[in-house]
Write an enzyme that holds these catalytic residues in place. Structure first.
Site, PDB file in Angstrom:
ATOM      1  N   HIS A 236     -79.311  27.453 -54.728  1.00  0.00           N
ATOM      2  CA  HIS A 236     -79.696  27.101 -55.616  1.00  0.00           C
ATOM      3  C   HIS A 236     -80.030  27.919 -56.731  1.00  0.00           C
ATOM      4  CE1 HIS A 236     -79.685  23.609 -53.007  1.00  0.00           C
ATOM      5  NE2 HIS A 236     -80.276  22.778 -53.960  1.00  0.00           N
TER       6      HIS A 236
ATOM      7  N   CYS B  41     -79.514  31.784 -51.863  1.00  0.00           N
ATOM      8  CA  CYS B  41     -80.237  30.265 -51.861  1.00  0.00           C
ATOM      9  C   CYS B  41     -78.824  29.988 -52.667  1.00  0.00           C
ATOM     10  CB  CYS B  41     -81.102  30.010 -51.496  1.00  0.00           C
ATOM     11  SG  CYS B  41     -81.356  27.935 -51.663  1.00  0.00           S
TER      12      CYS B  41
ATOM     13  N   ASP C 155     -73.201  21.750 -49.006  1.00  0.00           N
ATOM     14  CA  ASP C 155     -74.223  22.240 -49.490  1.00  0.00           C
ATOM     15  C   ASP C 155     -75.541  21.184 -49.121  1.00  0.00           C
ATOM     16  OD1 ASP C 155     -76.289  24.689 -50.590  1.00  0.00           O
ATOM     17  OD2 ASP C 155     -76.437  23.116 -52.210  1.00  0.00           O
ATOM     18  N   SER C 156     -76.406  21.657 -49.054  1.00  0.00           N
ATOM     19  CA  SER C 156     -77.414  20.475 -49.052  1.00  0.00           C
ATOM     20  C   SER C 156     -77.843  19.668 -49.775  1.00  0.00           C
ATOM     21  CB  SER C 156     -78.689  21.424 -48.713  1.00  0.00           C
ATOM     22  OG  SER C 156     -79.212  22.644 -49.007  1.00  0.00           O
TER      23      SER C 156
ATOM     24  N   GLU D  44     -83.875  20.914 -58.189  1.00  0.00           N
ATOM     25  CA  GLU D  44     -83.112  19.599 -57.530  1.00  0.00           C
ATOM     26  C   GLU D  44     -84.333  18.907 -58.668  1.00  0.00           C
ATOM     27  OE1 GLU D  44     -80.947  18.239 -55.782  1.00  0.00           O
ATOM     28  OE2 GLU D  44     -79.709  20.185 -55.054  1.00  0.00           O
TER      29      GLU D  44
ATOM     30  N   CYS E  83     -73.855  26.855 -48.968  1.00  0.00           N
ATOM     31  CA  CYS E  83     -75.135  26.965 -47.770  1.00  0.00           C
ATOM     32  C   CYS E  83     -75.254  28.271 -47.523  1.00  0.00           C
ATOM     33  CB  CYS E  83     -75.252  25.619 -46.853  1.00  0.00           C
ATOM     34  SG  CYS E  83     -77.362  24.953 -47.105  1.00  0.00           S
TER      35      CYS E  83
HETATM   36  N1  DGL Z   1     -78.159  25.325 -50.305  1.00  0.00           N
HETATM   37  C1  DGL Z   1     -79.173  26.055 -49.183  1.00  0.00           C
HETATM   38  C2  DGL Z   1     -79.108  27.474 -49.322  1.00  0.00           C
HETATM   39  O1  DGL Z   1     -77.964  27.365 -49.540  1.00  0.00           O
HETATM   40  C3  DGL Z   1     -80.899  25.410 -50.354  1.00  0.00           C
HETATM   41  C4  DGL Z   1     -81.479  24.187 -50.361  1.00  0.00           C
HETATM   42  C5  DGL Z   1     -82.323  23.923 -49.114  1.00  0.00           C
HETATM   43  O2  DGL Z   1     -83.045  24.239 -48.505  1.00  0.00           O
HETATM   44  O3  DGL Z   1     -81.509  23.095 -48.682  1.00  0.00           O
HETATM   45  O4  DGL Z   1     -79.448  27.846 -47.967  1.00  0.00           O
END
Ligand code: DGL
Length: 266
Positions: A186, A184, A10-11, A152, A73
């Site tokens: 998060h 998303c 994931d990011s 975050e 992600c």
């Molecule tokens: N993890 C990313 C997603 O699920 C969101 C966070 C980001 O913008 O990096 O889209």
């Protein structure tokens, strides 16, 4: 049988919501997680940049000899995966399809809201996936870029989070959706804040549960299940190990031990 780990990335930290579900559904599968905290957010970056980052993330996990890849992600699933999927030689699962299926199962009035990063919303993948499966529902989308930073930062359920959620969600609320896709990784961590704004009656959908079940089905189909009884979890982050451990512990409701910092660009 195959005891090699499953790679999940994931990011940032949000993908741990997906890891948590996989641990529940597949308790003896070992996992290697990579969170690109150093370069997060992906959701506000161009498609080209997201593709470049994704190639590096995937190459890193493949170098760890993973048997499968889970793209936790949504932004990567929406923007990069369609471009690079064919070049990945292990089975890959993404989060958009599972999220769309879950939303359609939950909606009663056929009015579905989708919230996600600007990249995911602009790609239109969620609306297309939902409408392909059922053209009779109505879909309303909204990008909520600041939600990622709130998560975050660990601000999941405070007054600032609530005010930002009020502002982002007001139009979707007016549309009287009965189901809201948290598109998303998060966003499930803001679930309580979102509930305060949208109300108890709006069902929240995250891809995590559905994805874990799809992963189990794929493992069974391909006979890739682990024979081992105890799973091993290893985590990598491109930023601070301490911060990863601190917030990761809150997400997984368990201590995180094996965390290493890694530079996937080199
Ligand atoms: N993890 C990313 C997603 O699920 C969101 C966070 C980001 O913008 O990096 O889209």
């Amino acid at each position: 049988m195959d005891d090699r780990p499953i790679g999940v990335f994931d990011s940032g930290l949000g993908g741990l919501t997906v890891v948590k579900e996989i641990m529940k559904v597949l308790p003896n599968e070992s996992l290697i997680y990579f969170g690109d905290n150093g370069r997060t957010p992906y959701g506000t970056k161009s498609k080209e940049t997201v593709i470049k980052y994704t190639k590096q993330d995937v190459a890193f996990l493949l170098s760890k000899d993973v048997k499968m890849l889970v793209v936790a992600c949504n932004t990567v699933s929406a923007l990069a995966l369609p471009e690079i999927r064919d070049s990945i030689k292990v089975p890959v699962l993404e989060v958009i399809g599972p999220g769309a299926r879950s939303a359609l199962r939950k909606t009663k009035k056929g009015r579905i809201g989708i919230i996600a990063t600007p990249g995911t919303i602009a790609s239109g993948v969620y609306s297309r996936a939902i409408l392909r499966m059922n053209p009779d529902v109505r879909v309303f989308s909204k990008a909520c870029p600041l939600f990622v930073n709130l998560v975050e930062e660990g601000w999941w359920n405070n007054e600032i989070a609530r005010m930002i959620a009020e502002e982002y969600l007001k139009d979707i609320k007016k549309e009287k959706v009965d189901t809201l896709v948290l598109g998303c990784t998060h966003y499930p961590l803001l679930s309580e804040t979102i509930r305060k704004v949208m109300g108890d009656e709006v069902a929240q959908v995250s891809s995590a549960e559905e994805l874990a079940l799809a992963l189990k089905a794929l493992i069974d189909e391909k006979q890739l299940g682990a024979a081992q009884k105890t799973a091993c979890y290893t985590y990598y982050t491109s930023d601070s190990v301490e911060k990863f451990k601190e917030l990761g512990k809150l997400i997984l409701s368990a201590n995180i031990e094996n965390v290493e910092r890694v530079d996937v660009e080199n």
